[in-house]
Design a protein around this motif. Structure first.
Motif, PDB file in Angstrom:
ATOM      1  N   LYS A  37       0.833  -1.192   0.000  1.00  0.00           N
ATOM      2  CA  LYS A  37       0.000   0.000   0.000  1.00  0.00           C
ATOM      3  C   LYS A  37       0.878   1.256   0.000  1.00  0.00           C
ATOM      4  N   VAL A  38       0.250   2.377  -0.293  1.00  0.00           N
ATOM      5  CA  VAL A  38       0.899   3.680  -0.161  1.00  0.00           C
ATOM      6  C   VAL A  38       0.533   4.237   1.210  1.00  0.00           C
ATOM      7  N   VAL A  39       1.544   4.587   1.985  1.00  0.00           N
ATOM      8  CA  VAL A  39       1.301   5.125   3.327  1.00  0.00           C
ATOM      9  C   VAL A  39       0.972   6.609   3.271  1.00  0.00           C
ATOM     10  N   GLU A  40       1.692   7.340   2.416  1.00  0.00           N
ATOM     11  CA  GLU A  40       1.521   8.792   2.432  1.00  0.00           C
ATOM     12  C   GLU A  40       2.032   9.395   1.126  1.00  0.00           C
ATOM     13  N   VAL A  41       1.343  10.443   0.681  1.00  0.00           N
ATOM     14  CA  VAL A  41       1.827  11.300  -0.396  1.00  0.00           C
ATOM     15  C   VAL A  41       1.677  12.737   0.087  1.00  0.00           C
ATOM     16  N   THR A  42       2.755  13.492   0.061  1.00  0.00           N
ATOM     17  CA  THR A  42       2.726  14.865   0.565  1.00  0.00           C
ATOM     18  C   THR A  42       3.339  15.814  -0.454  1.00  0.00           C
ATOM     19  N   GLY A  43       3.036  17.088  -0.281  1.00  0.00           N
ATOM     20  CA  GLY A  43       3.642  18.135  -1.093  1.00  0.00           C
ATOM     21  C   GLY A  43       4.474  19.044  -0.218  1.00  0.00           C
ATOM     22  N   VAL A  44       5.693  19.323  -0.632  1.00  0.00           N
ATOM     23  CA  VAL A  44       6.618  20.159   0.132  1.00  0.00           C
ATOM     24  C   VAL A  44       7.081  21.316  -0.748  1.00  0.00           C
ATOM     25  N   ARG A  45       6.967  22.513  -0.232  1.00  0.00           N
ATOM     26  CA  ARG A  45       7.364  23.701  -0.990  1.00  0.00           C
ATOM     27  C   ARG A  45       8.878  23.867  -0.967  1.00  0.00           C
ATOM     28  N   ASP A  46       9.475  23.963  -2.142  1.00  0.00           N
ATOM     29  CA  ASP A  46      10.889  24.275  -2.280  1.00  0.00           C
ATOM     30  C   ASP A  46      10.972  25.741  -2.679  1.00  0.00           C
ATOM     31  N   SER A  47      11.191  26.592  -1.689  1.00  0.00           N
ATOM     32  CA  SER A  47      11.153  28.031  -1.938  1.00  0.00           C
ATOM     33  C   SER A  47      12.279  28.494  -2.857  1.00  0.00           C
ATOM     34  N   LEU A  48      13.433  27.847  -2.766  1.00  0.00           N
ATOM     35  CA  LEU A  48      14.572  28.253  -3.598  1.00  0.00           C
ATOM     36  C   LEU A  48      14.272  28.039  -5.070  1.00  0.00           C
ATOM     37  N   LYS A  49      13.644  26.918  -5.389  1.00  0.00           N
ATOM     38  CA  LYS A  49      13.326  26.605  -6.779  1.00  0.00           C
ATOM     39  C   LYS A  49      11.914  27.038  -7.157  1.00  0.00           C
ATOM     40  N   ASN A  50      11.165  27.555  -6.164  1.00  0.00           N
ATOM     41  CA  ASN A  50       9.785  27.983  -6.380  1.00  0.00           C
ATOM     42  C   ASN A  50       8.944  26.861  -6.986  1.00  0.00           C
ATOM     43  N   ARG A  51       9.078  25.686  -6.401  1.00  0.00           N
ATOM     44  CA  ARG A  51       8.352  24.508  -6.875  1.00  0.00           C
ATOM     45  C   ARG A  51       7.797  23.745  -5.677  1.00  0.00           C
ATOM     46  N   VAL A  52       6.807  22.906  -5.929  1.00  0.00           N
ATOM     47  CA  VAL A  52       6.256  22.017  -4.917  1.00  0.00           C
ATOM     48  C   VAL A  52       6.657  20.590  -5.294  1.00  0.00           C
ATOM     49  N   ASP A  53       7.398  19.931  -4.414  1.00  0.00           N
ATOM     50  CA  ASP A  53       7.812  18.552  -4.637  1.00  0.00           C
ATOM     51  C   ASP A  53       6.739  17.605  -4.109  1.00  0.00           C
ATOM     52  N   VAL A  54       6.369  16.620  -4.907  1.00  0.00           N
ATOM     53  CA  VAL A  54       5.391  15.615  -4.497  1.00  0.00           C
ATOM     54  C   VAL A  54       6.156  14.359  -4.088  1.00  0.00           C
ATOM     55  N   LEU A  55       6.010  13.965  -2.808  1.00  0.00           N
ATOM     56  CA  LEU A  55       6.796  12.890  -2.218  1.00  0.00           C
ATOM     57  C   LEU A  55       5.906  11.705  -1.857  1.00  0.00           C
TER      58      LEU A  55
END
Length: 389
Positions: free
Chosen positions: A127-145
């Motif tokens: 199963k998938v336990v978690e999917v989160t989004g984290v803001r990378d302010s330096l690159k001005n992007r949201v990483d999906v983990l």
């Protein structure tokens, strides 16, 4: 699969190595044209889609030629068979419940040749336990983990592939709760004149893959699947993704990694030719090479997640007000704008205090969210905070 054959044009990027700009006509081996390309995976209890195409010569205007009229089926060592229906190079079949003790393979008959993938037992997927989004302010992007559950086999490396179906909220450029009535020659309030909020869907075009070899206990934690630029409309308001996770073999993982290298613009001189890519599909009637890898899964795990723009401190880029503003406006001026197909957005009437009437006008494509390609029926899952399937 366009990227798969970009390697045939690899000499275009040679200037990064030679330091000069010079055209070069690559000598493409004949064996690298007219190769069968197979995309897809065998998955239990799902509709399986297999795409068949052929590579083209370098001077061809077509990127890949769709294979029509093939006979495609998923077969099992127990004699089971699931026939696929073909529509313009896509072959779709409903695969039933697969047995963990049976080996399955893809069978293709096309242009007088017979092709089959290597038989394999379907792999179970955690199963998938978690999917989160984290803001990378330096690159001005949201990483999906993504974080899968504890692996079934923690004593060896585990490999996964992920795809994602995306849905995001879209707003129109402007809203209005009024219109100008030409017969009464006055402003009239009316809510919901135009649908202001809608949604768009997309499927991420890339299959993401990952390996657990660099993680403690072979347990992948917070692996980056993809990112979203903060200036992209997908992340302006609310975004949702439905992640499909599938355990894959080491061989399938190595194929996907090699395919990425072959499609990379930075591959340069050391990029392998398409015919050198690893494959588990073989021609049984000749020595023709095949491009592709067909995996086999006992199940696919799904996980829906949401990203909220406010929680991620996403700021919508400022844009210039493109509405038509009229100062010292009269009711006749308003009627004229209605005749032009415009709609009333703002009404600032200061005439009672010896001021003037100021109005703003917009076209329907600025007010109706459907003009952005959105639909207005709220998805069933949109009210949910999160859901694991």
């Amino acid at each position: 699969m366009r990227s798969l054959y970009i390697v045939l044009c690899l000499m275009v990027g040679m200037s990064t190595l030679s330091g000069c700009i010079e055209e070069f006509e690559a000598d493409i081996p004949a064996d690298d044209s007219d190769l069968l390309v197979v995309e897809g995976a065998i998955c239990s209890s799902r509709i399986n889609t297999f795409v068949l195409s052929r590579t083209q010569a370098l001077n061809s205007s077509d990127e890949l030629q769709k294979v029509m009229g093939a006979h495609v089926s998923v077969r099992g060592s127990d004699g089971s068979e699931y026939l696929a229906q073909g529509v313009y190079g896509q072959y779709v079949c409903q695969v039933g419940v697969l047995s963990p003790d049976v080996e399955y393979y893809l069978h293709i008959e096309s242009d007088g040749e017979v092709y089959e993938s290597e038989p394999q037992r379907p792999m179970p997927t955690e199963k998938v336990v978690e999917v989160t989004g984290v803001r990378d302010s330096l690159k001005n992007r949201v990483d999906v983990l993504v974080t899968p559950a504890d692996p079934f086999e923690p004593d060896r490396a585990n490999y996964y592939s992920w795809t994602c179906d995306e849905t995001w909220e879209v707003h129109s450029d402007y809203t209005t709760n009024m219109y100008f009535d030409k017969e009464a020659m006055k402003r009239v309030y009316q809510a919901n004149l135009f649908p202001h909020i809608g949604w768009k869907d997309a499927t991420a075009p890339t299959i993401m893959v990952g390996a657990s070899s660099s993680y403690k206990d072979q347990h992948i934690r917070r692996l980056k699947m993809y990112d979203i630029d903060c200036s992209n409309e997908r992340i302006y308001y609310r975004y949702s993704g439905l992640v499909h996770q599938r355990a894959i073999s080491k061989a399938e993982y190595e194929y996907e990694m090699a395919r990425r290298q072959a499609g990379s613009e930075m591959g340069g001189l050391f990029t392998p030719q398409p015919s050198a890519l690893p494959t588990n599909i073989h021609c049984l009637t000749s020595d023709k090479h095949v491009i592709g890898f067909v995996g086999c899964s006992l199940n696919t795990s799904e996980y829906r997640f949401f990203l909220d723009a406010k929680e991620l401190s996403i700021q919508i880029p400022q844009r210039e007000d493109s509405r038509l503003w009229l100062d010292n406006c009269t009711e006749d001026d308003c009627a004229l704008q209605v005749d032009k197909g415009m709609f009333l957005c703002e009404w600032e009437d200061n005439r009672i205090s010896f001021g003037s009437l100021k109005t703003a006008w917009a076209f329907d494509w600025q007010l109706d969210v459907r003009s952005k390609g959105a639909y207005i029926e709220e998805p069933d899952f949109w009210v949910e905070k999160s859901e694991e399937e």
